[in-house]
Scaffold this active site. Sequence first.
Site, short mmCIF file in Angstrom:
data_model
loop_
_atom_site.label_atom_id
_atom_site.label_comp_id
_atom_site.label_asym_id
_atom_site.label_seq_id
_atom_site.Cartn_x
_atom_site.Cartn_y
_atom_site.Cartn_z
N SER A 64 0.88 -1.18 0.00
CA SER A 64 0.00 0.00 0.00
C SER A 64 0.91 1.21 0.00
O SER A 64 2.09 1.12 0.38
CB SER A 64 -0.84 -0.03 1.28
OG SER A 64 -1.41 1.24 1.51
N TYR A 92 -1.60 -1.59 10.55
CA TYR A 92 -1.77 -1.77 9.10
C TYR A 92 -0.58 -1.16 8.35
O TYR A 92 0.02 -1.82 7.48
CB TYR A 92 -3.08 -1.12 8.65
CG TYR A 92 -3.28 -1.23 7.15
CD1 TYR A 92 -3.60 -2.45 6.55
CD2 TYR A 92 -3.14 -0.12 6.32
CE1 TYR A 92 -3.77 -2.56 5.17
CE2 TYR A 92 -3.32 -0.21 4.95
CZ TYR A 92 -3.63 -1.43 4.38
OH TYR A 92 -3.78 -1.54 3.01
N1 LIG Z 1 -8.71 -0.40 -0.83
C1 LIG Z 1 -7.68 0.35 -0.55
O1 LIG Z 1 -7.82 1.59 -0.35
C2 LIG Z 1 -6.30 -0.24 -0.52
C3 LIG Z 1 -5.20 0.63 -0.63
C4 LIG Z 1 -3.92 0.09 -0.60
C5 LIG Z 1 -3.73 -1.27 -0.47
N2 LIG Z 1 -4.83 -2.11 -0.36
C6 LIG Z 1 -4.58 -3.54 -0.19
O2 LIG Z 1 -5.19 -4.22 -1.26
C7 LIG Z 1 -5.45 -5.56 -0.88
C8 LIG Z 1 -6.86 -5.93 -1.31
O3 LIG Z 1 -7.77 -5.14 -0.55
P1 LIG Z 1 -9.11 -4.52 -1.17
O4 LIG Z 1 -9.00 -3.06 -1.09
O5 LIG Z 1 -9.43 -5.16 -2.45
O6 LIG Z 1 -10.15 -4.94 0.00
P2 LIG Z 1 -11.37 -5.97 0.03
O7 LIG Z 1 -12.36 -5.62 -1.03
O8 LIG Z 1 -11.82 -5.97 1.44
O9 LIG Z 1 -10.69 -7.38 -0.34
C9 LIG Z 1 -9.86 -8.04 0.57
C10 LIG Z 1 -9.67 -9.47 0.11
O10 LIG Z 1 -8.80 -10.14 1.05
C11 LIG Z 1 -9.38 -11.39 1.40
N3 LIG Z 1 -9.02 -11.80 2.75
C12 LIG Z 1 -9.07 -11.08 3.88
N4 LIG Z 1 -8.75 -11.85 4.93
C13 LIG Z 1 -8.49 -13.09 4.45
C14 LIG Z 1 -8.12 -14.34 5.04
N5 LIG Z 1 -7.98 -14.48 6.38
N6 LIG Z 1 -7.93 -15.40 4.24
C15 LIG Z 1 -8.09 -15.30 2.90
N7 LIG Z 1 -8.44 -14.15 2.28
C16 LIG Z 1 -8.65 -13.07 3.05
C17 LIG Z 1 -10.90 -11.14 1.30
O11 LIG Z 1 -11.58 -12.38 1.07
P3 LIG Z 1 -12.55 -13.14 2.11
O12 LIG Z 1 -13.09 -12.12 3.04
O13 LIG Z 1 -13.57 -13.78 1.22
O14 LIG Z 1 -11.66 -14.14 2.77
C18 LIG Z 1 -10.98 -10.26 0.06
O15 LIG Z 1 -11.03 -11.03 -1.09
C19 LIG Z 1 -5.20 -5.64 0.62
O16 LIG Z 1 -3.95 -6.23 0.86
C20 LIG Z 1 -5.19 -4.17 1.04
O17 LIG Z 1 -4.41 -3.95 2.18
C21 LIG Z 1 -6.10 -1.61 -0.39
#
Ligand SMILES: NC(=O)c1ccc[n+]([C@@H]2O[C@H](COP(=O)([O-])OP(=O)(O)OC[C@H]3O[C@@H](n4cnc5c(N)ncnc54)[C@H](OP(=O)(O)O)[C@@H]3O)[C@@H](O)[C@H]2O)c1
Length: 254
Positions: free
Chosen positions: A134, A148
């Site tokens: 991130s 985080y």
């Molecule tokens: N959105 C932002 O603003 C942002 C910015 C920078 C970086 N990121 C990073 O991008 C990545 C994806 O996040 P997103 O924004 O797409 O959020 P999201 O829509 O909440 O997706 C998160 C994903 O992670 C999976 N996950 C969470 N805990 C898990 C576990 N214990 N086992 C297996 N899978 C798990 C969830 O699947 P299940 O719940 O079905 O298990 C879901 O598919 C993350 O690493 C996040 O830190 C996000």
Amino acid sequence: MKRTAIITGASSGIGRQMAIDLDLRGFDTVLVARRGERLQKLASELRHNAEVFECDLSQEQECFRLYEAFRDREDVLVLINNAGFGQLGFFDEVPLERELDMLSVNVKSVHILTKLFLKDFMARDKGYILNVASSAGLMPGGPMMSTYYATKAYVKSLTLAVNEELAQKKSRVWVCTLCPGPVDTEFNEVADCSFSISGISAEYCAKYAIRKMFERQLVIVPGTGMKAGVAASRIIPTRLFLKAANTFQTKKIK
Ligand SMILES: NC(=O)c1ccc[n+]([C@@H]2O[C@H](COP(=O)([O-])OP(=O)(O)OC[C@H]3O[C@@H](n4cnc5c(N)ncnc54)[C@H](OP(=O)(O)O)[C@@H]3O)[C@@H](O)[C@H]2O)c1
């Protein structure tokens, strides 16, 4: 020849869009997350073969189970460690259990899967690993989201170092990291944040990241605004940055 990509966190947000993008590029996919129904639905919508692998990556043995299931598959060319989550709140107030879970998913699972698959990719002298960190990982720290930010700094640091080791060994394997700013996904809901500033779309973020990974970029920051933000964070005095970050994060309290 069949080419397969493993994507963790494919049930939602960025990971889901990465699976769609890789499918459009002709890859077979392995969709990993806990919510199997969502993965099944996505698999049914993709054009190429998609395998669903229901798995809780906060459990160490589940990371090993994922590796064991695909270790001998020479068609696995891409691993995307995308699963992760955050939690808003004061460090002294967020439950330790929640943070340990976060460390397990954001750090430990990325570490385990990178290590295990990297060795196999190196033996075949091909493959790509994209670790989703991130913009938080490029900054000094993040009050109100301290754990985080720290987890993402780990992912970024590990990835950069491993990339250089691969260069020293003249390996053709590419390891890189995605460092986006806010992206419109379920992230805020999971992290107990209210809407603060609007983010880029998950589709744009995913497409950009996959393209840059194949172009062999090391640190991938989508969006000019966020590139400028990251550059600014490097020249602003740390104390000032932390105060500004605190103000920004506090606006997300529900
Ligand atoms: N959105 C932002 O603003 C942002 C910015 C920078 C970086 N990121 C990073 O991008 C990545 C994806 O996040 P997103 O924004 O797409 O959020 P999201 O829509 O909440 O997706 C998160 C994903 O992670 C999976 N996950 C969470 N805990 C898990 C576990 N214990 N086992 C297996 N899978 C798990 C969830 O699947 P299940 O719940 O079905 O298990 C879901 O598919 C993350 O690493 C996040 O830190 C996000």
